[in-house]
Design a protein around this motif. Structure first.
Motif, PDB file in Angstrom:
ATOM      1  N   LEU A  64      -8.589  37.035 -13.651  1.00  0.00           N
ATOM      2  CA  LEU A  64      -7.127  36.894 -13.678  1.00  0.00           C
ATOM      3  C   LEU A  64      -6.599  36.932 -15.118  1.00  0.00           C
ATOM      4  N   ALA A  65      -7.334  36.360 -16.053  1.00  0.00           N
ATOM      5  CA  ALA A  65      -6.932  36.423 -17.467  1.00  0.00           C
ATOM      6  C   ALA A  65      -7.023  37.865 -17.980  1.00  0.00           C
ATOM      7  N   PHE A  66      -8.077  38.578 -17.591  1.00  0.00           N
ATOM      8  CA  PHE A  66      -8.220  39.980 -17.995  1.00  0.00           C
ATOM      9  C   PHE A  66      -7.069  40.813 -17.430  1.00  0.00           C
ATOM     10  N   GLU A  67      -6.756  40.583 -16.158  1.00  0.00           N
ATOM     11  CA  GLU A  67      -5.667  41.340 -15.533  1.00  0.00           C
ATOM     12  C   GLU A  67      -4.349  41.064 -16.259  1.00  0.00           C
ATOM     13  N   HIS A  68      -4.098  39.817 -16.589  1.00  0.00           N
ATOM     14  CA  HIS A  68      -2.865  39.466 -17.295  1.00  0.00           C
ATOM     15  C   HIS A  68      -2.788  40.197 -18.643  1.00  0.00           C
ATOM     16  N   TYR A  69      -3.891  40.232 -19.349  1.00  0.00           N
ATOM     17  CA  TYR A  69      -3.940  40.944 -20.628  1.00  0.00           C
ATOM     18  C   TYR A  69      -3.617  42.427 -20.426  1.00  0.00           C
ATOM     19  N   LEU A  70      -4.258  43.041 -19.434  1.00  0.00           N
ATOM     20  CA  LEU A  70      -4.048  44.471 -19.196  1.00  0.00           C
ATOM     21  C   LEU A  70      -2.597  44.759 -18.806  1.00  0.00           C
ATOM     22  N   LYS A  71      -2.028  43.904 -17.972  1.00  0.00           N
ATOM     23  CA  LYS A  71      -0.634  44.108 -17.581  1.00  0.00           C
ATOM     24  C   LYS A  71       0.303  43.897 -18.765  1.00  0.00           C
ATOM     25  N   THR A  72      -0.053  42.991 -19.658  1.00  0.00           N
ATOM     26  CA  THR A  72       0.742  42.783 -20.875  1.00  0.00           C
ATOM     27  C   THR A  72       0.738  44.047 -21.719  1.00  0.00           C
ATOM     28  N   VAL A  73      -0.419  44.671 -21.848  1.00  0.00           N
ATOM     29  CA  VAL A  73      -0.520  45.922 -22.616  1.00  0.00           C
ATOM     30  C   VAL A  73       0.365  46.988 -21.986  1.00  0.00           C
ATOM     31  N   LEU A  74       0.275  47.126 -20.674  1.00  0.00           N
ATOM     32  CA  LEU A  74       1.072  48.148 -20.001  1.00  0.00           C
ATOM     33  C   LEU A  74       2.570  47.859 -20.113  1.00  0.00           C
ATOM     34  N   THR A  75       2.942  46.599 -20.046  1.00  0.00           N
ATOM     35  CA  THR A  75       4.349  46.218 -20.179  1.00  0.00           C
ATOM     36  C   THR A  75       4.844  46.482 -21.596  1.00  0.00           C
ATOM     37  N   ASP A  76       4.029  46.158 -22.581  1.00  0.00           N
ATOM     38  CA  ASP A  76       4.409  46.383 -23.976  1.00  0.00           C
ATOM     39  C   ASP A  76       4.727  47.852 -24.250  1.00  0.00           C
ATOM     40  N   TYR A  77       4.053  48.732 -23.560  1.00  0.00           N
ATOM     41  CA  TYR A  77       4.242  50.163 -23.787  1.00  0.00           C
ATOM     42  C   TYR A  77       4.967  50.832 -22.629  1.00  0.00           C
ATOM     43  N   LYS A  78       5.721  50.020 -21.884  1.00  0.00           N
ATOM     44  CA  LYS A  78       6.614  50.486 -20.824  1.00  0.00           C
ATOM     45  C   LYS A  78       5.907  51.377 -19.809  1.00  0.00           C
ATOM     46  N   LEU A  79       4.707  50.978 -19.443  1.00  0.00           N
ATOM     47  CA  LEU A  79       3.902  51.709 -18.470  1.00  0.00           C
ATOM     48  C   LEU A  79       3.596  50.784 -17.295  1.00  0.00           C
ATOM     49  N   VAL A  80       4.620  50.102 -16.812  1.00  0.00           N
ATOM     50  CA  VAL A  80       4.445  48.984 -15.897  1.00  0.00           C
ATOM     51  C   VAL A  80       4.069  49.407 -14.494  1.00  0.00           C
ATOM     52  N   ASN A  81       4.686  50.419 -13.968  1.00  0.00           N
ATOM     53  CA  ASN A  81       4.564  50.732 -12.555  1.00  0.00           C
ATOM     54  C   ASN A  81       3.268  51.464 -12.228  1.00  0.00           C
ATOM     55  N   GLU A  82       2.443  50.838 -11.417  1.00  0.00           N
ATOM     56  CA  GLU A  82       1.152  51.416 -11.048  1.00  0.00           C
ATOM     57  C   GLU A  82       1.322  52.742 -10.314  1.00  0.00           C
ATOM     58  N   GLU A  83       2.367  52.843  -9.485  1.00  0.00           N
ATOM     59  CA  GLU A  83       2.592  54.073  -8.718  1.00  0.00           C
ATOM     60  C   GLU A  83       2.995  55.235  -9.626  1.00  0.00           C
ATOM     61  N   ASP A  84       3.736  54.932 -10.701  1.00  0.00           N
ATOM     62  CA  ASP A  84       4.168  55.976 -11.633  1.00  0.00           C
ATOM     63  C   ASP A  84       3.059  56.413 -12.586  1.00  0.00           C
ATOM     64  N   ASN A  85       2.132  55.511 -12.871  1.00  0.00           N
ATOM     65  CA  ASN A  85       1.085  55.791 -13.862  1.00  0.00           C
ATOM     66  C   ASN A  85      -0.308  55.458 -13.326  1.00  0.00           C
ATOM     67  N   PRO A  86      -0.702  56.013 -12.179  1.00  0.00           N
ATOM     68  CA  PRO A  86      -2.019  55.653 -11.651  1.00  0.00           C
ATOM     69  C   PRO A  86      -3.160  56.077 -12.569  1.00  0.00           C
ATOM     70  N   GLN A  87      -2.958  57.137 -13.366  1.00  0.00           N
ATOM     71  CA  GLN A  87      -4.012  57.587 -14.271  1.00  0.00           C
ATOM     72  C   GLN A  87      -4.309  56.542 -15.337  1.00  0.00           C
ATOM     73  N   LEU A  88      -3.315  55.723 -15.690  1.00  0.00           N
ATOM     74  CA  LEU A  88      -3.552  54.669 -16.673  1.00  0.00           C
ATOM     75  C   LEU A  88      -4.264  53.481 -16.044  1.00  0.00           C
ATOM     76  N   TYR A  89      -3.847  53.122 -14.839  1.00  0.00           N
ATOM     77  CA  TYR A  89      -4.451  51.986 -14.166  1.00  0.00           C
ATOM     78  C   TYR A  89      -5.895  52.285 -13.769  1.00  0.00           C
ATOM     79  N   TYR A  90      -6.169  53.536 -13.480  1.00  0.00           N
ATOM     80  CA  TYR A  90      -7.497  53.888 -12.975  1.00  0.00           C
ATOM     81  C   TYR A  90      -8.221  54.872 -13.884  1.00  0.00           C
ATOM     82  N   SER A  91      -7.811  54.937 -15.152  1.00  0.00           N
ATOM     83  CA  SER A  91      -8.410  55.888 -16.080  1.00  0.00           C
ATOM     84  C   SER A  91      -9.824  55.501 -16.473  1.00  0.00           C
ATOM     85  N   ASP A  92     -10.143  54.250 -16.389  1.00  0.00           N
ATOM     86  CA  ASP A  92     -11.455  53.748 -16.758  1.00  0.00           C
ATOM     87  C   ASP A  92     -11.973  52.939 -15.577  1.00  0.00           C
TER      88      ASP A  92
END
Length: 172
Positions: A64-92
């Motif tokens: 849960l801490a890791f997920e929070h960190y990852l979501k913070t990164v995505l929010t910081d760079y305005k890449l919040v929506n998983e549906e809009d940016n699935p390649q980022l959420y599932y790139s690794d």
């Protein structure tokens, strides 16, 4: 004076407040694992300690801490929506595993066994514990954190590369 794109990129790469917070959390969880192991082994004369069971709840907190960190990164760079940016959420695969395990912990998966089986995890065999092993064979939470910081650098590079292209094309 406006900062250049390169200066913004350099600052983003070198300054990560969220990682500092995560490092504190992971240190606490590592201390908890060490303490638990020492306490359990101290009273476990017959070797009956079930490490998977004992460590699962601590690893839940780590995920849960890791997920929070990852979501913070995505929010910081305005890449919040998983549906809009699935390649980022599932790139690794490791990053997508963290997101899946976090959804599993929060009971947000529609068919958990189907999703977990994609990562060779079984819902009845401590999926979070085994997920941590899939992320790092030595179950080293610090190494998993380093993987996420490397992913963050990829996101920053992608973000500033896209920003630079938009500036060249005259878009805002």
């Amino acid at each position: 004076m406006d900062l250049t794109n390169e200066q913004l990129w350099s600052s983003a790469i070198n300054f990560d407040m969220a990682a500092s917070r995560l490092r504190i959390i992971i240190k606490g969880l590592n201390d908890a694992l060490t303490y638990l192991r020492c306490e359990e082994l101290g009273i476990d004369w017959w070797g009956t300690m079930d490490e998977k069971y004992e460590h699962e709840s601590i690893y839940n907190l780590a995920i849960l801490a890791f997920e929070h960190y990852l979501k913070t990164v995505l929010t910081d760079y305005k890449l919040v929506n998983e549906e809009d940016n699935p390649q980022l959420y599932y790139s690794d695969p490791d990053i997508s595993l963290i997101f899946v395990l976090a959804k599993y912990i929060k009971n947000e998966l529609e068919s958990p066994q189907k999703v977990l089986s994609h990562y060779n995890l079984n819902i009845h065999d401590y999926p979070v514990y085994n997920g941590i092993i899939a992320l790092n064979l030595q179950k080293d939470l610090n190494e998993i954190m380093k993987q996420m910081q490397n992913w963050r650098i990829k996101i920053i590079n992608l973000y500033y590369q896209e920003s630079k292209q938009n500036n060249l094309l005259g878009k805002k």
